[in-house]
Scaffold this motif. Structure first.
Motif, PDB file in Angstrom:
ATOM      1  N   TRP A  63      17.510   9.448  16.202  1.00 61.96           N
ATOM      2  CA  TRP A  63      17.427   9.832  14.798  1.00 61.96           C
ATOM      3  C   TRP A  63      18.831  10.167  14.315  1.00 61.96           C
ATOM      4  N   ALA A  66      20.526  11.180   8.399  1.00 57.03           N
ATOM      5  CA  ALA A  66      21.293  10.978   7.174  1.00 57.03           C
ATOM      6  C   ALA A  66      20.598   9.925   6.330  1.00 57.03           C
ATOM      7  N   LYS A  67      20.630  10.112   5.017  1.00 53.79           N
ATOM      8  CA  LYS A  67      20.095   9.105   4.109  1.00 53.79           C
ATOM      9  C   LYS A  67      21.246   8.149   3.788  1.00 53.79           C
ATOM     10  N   GLN A  69      22.646   4.336   2.060  1.00 51.29           N
ATOM     11  CA  GLN A  69      22.403   3.317   1.047  1.00 51.29           C
ATOM     12  C   GLN A  69      23.387   2.175   1.273  1.00 51.29           C
ATOM     13  N   SER A  91      23.272  11.476   1.809  1.00 53.86           N
ATOM     14  CA  SER A  91      23.042  12.881   2.143  1.00 53.86           C
ATOM     15  C   SER A  91      22.924  13.015   3.659  1.00 53.86           C
ATOM     16  N   GLN A  93      21.197  15.625   6.625  1.00 61.36           N
ATOM     17  CA  GLN A  93      20.250  16.710   6.860  1.00 61.36           C
ATOM     18  C   GLN A  93      20.866  17.760   7.773  1.00 61.36           C
ATOM     19  N   SER A  96      20.987  17.996  11.940  1.00 60.11           N
ATOM     20  CA  SER A  96      20.737  16.648  12.470  1.00 60.11           C
ATOM     21  C   SER A  96      21.915  16.189  13.318  1.00 60.11           C
ATOM     22  N   THR A 105      28.581  13.374   3.150  1.00 61.54           N
ATOM     23  CA  THR A 105      28.192  12.582   1.989  1.00 61.54           C
ATOM     24  C   THR A 105      29.433  11.880   1.450  1.00 61.54           C
ATOM     25  N   ALA A 120      22.707  -0.535   5.441  1.00 67.81           N
ATOM     26  CA  ALA A 120      21.995   0.618   5.994  1.00 67.81           C
ATOM     27  C   ALA A 120      21.020   0.202   7.101  1.00 67.81           C
ATOM     28  N   ASP A 124      20.665   1.573  11.027  1.00 67.61           N
ATOM     29  CA  ASP A 124      19.385   2.009  11.598  1.00 67.61           C
ATOM     30  C   ASP A 124      19.059   1.235  12.872  1.00 67.61           C
TER      31      ASP A 124
END
Length: 177
Positions: A63, A66-67, A69, A91, A93, A96, A105, A120, A124
């Protein structure tokens, strides 16, 4: 390799006979082997096998926390990139692996363990195929400079425990949990 409907699940090997994937599906307009074959990469299969060998019943993947894009042309232009490549961090978390590694960010991840990523989904995937408990290095663009951030690979915490359900209806899966 030809994949006919009904025989997916076989080995996909390279020209040296090394396993590179497990055939999983075919998209075919004719119903035969003419079409596009899909396979699960061997790096993902290794995680499933390791889980099974250790007695686990749930496959867990690393994991990031982080978000991300995709880097658009506008984002690439604002950062002075030649082309839109990598994943921008929207962003992070708290608590994390991304936060612990110092990801911020506005950072742009351009590679994982030296393997470039286009978007992205690429980040992943590169993280998902790594073994839990290990580490990876993120190549990041921050303020016009290249930074390498080591990240520890751990599973996401389960904030809501999974509810077990035992199938009791008459079916071939009766008794499964």
């Amino acid at each position: 390799a030809a994949i006919n409907p009904g025989n997916s699940g076989g080995a996909l090997v390279d020209t040296w006979g090394r396993l590179v994937g497990i055939n999983s599906a075919i998209y075919s307009r004719s119903g035969g082997s003419m079409g596009i074959g899909f396979a699960i990469p061997v790096s993902m299969v290794k995680n499933v096998i390791a889980t099974a060998k250790s007695g686990g019943s749930v496959v867990k993947r690393p994991w990031l926390g982080a978000k991300l894009q995709n880097v658009t042309k506008d984002i690439a232009d604002s950062l002075g990139l030649d082309r839109p490549v990598g994943a921008a961090v929207a962003s992070v978390q708290r608590g994390s692996p991304a936060a612990d590694a110092g990801l911020k960010t506005g950072d742009v991840i351009v590679a994982v363990d030296g393997q470039s990523v286009d978007d992205a989904a690429g980040v992943d995937f590169r993280i998902a195929v790594k073994p839990l408990g290990g580490a990876a290095s993120l190549s990041v663009l921050r303020g016009g400079k290249s930074v390498i951030l080591p990240i520890k690979l751990k599973a996401a915490p389960e904030t809501t425990p999974r509810a077990a359900l035992r199938l009791s209806t008459r079916s071939p899966l009766q008794g499964a949990q």
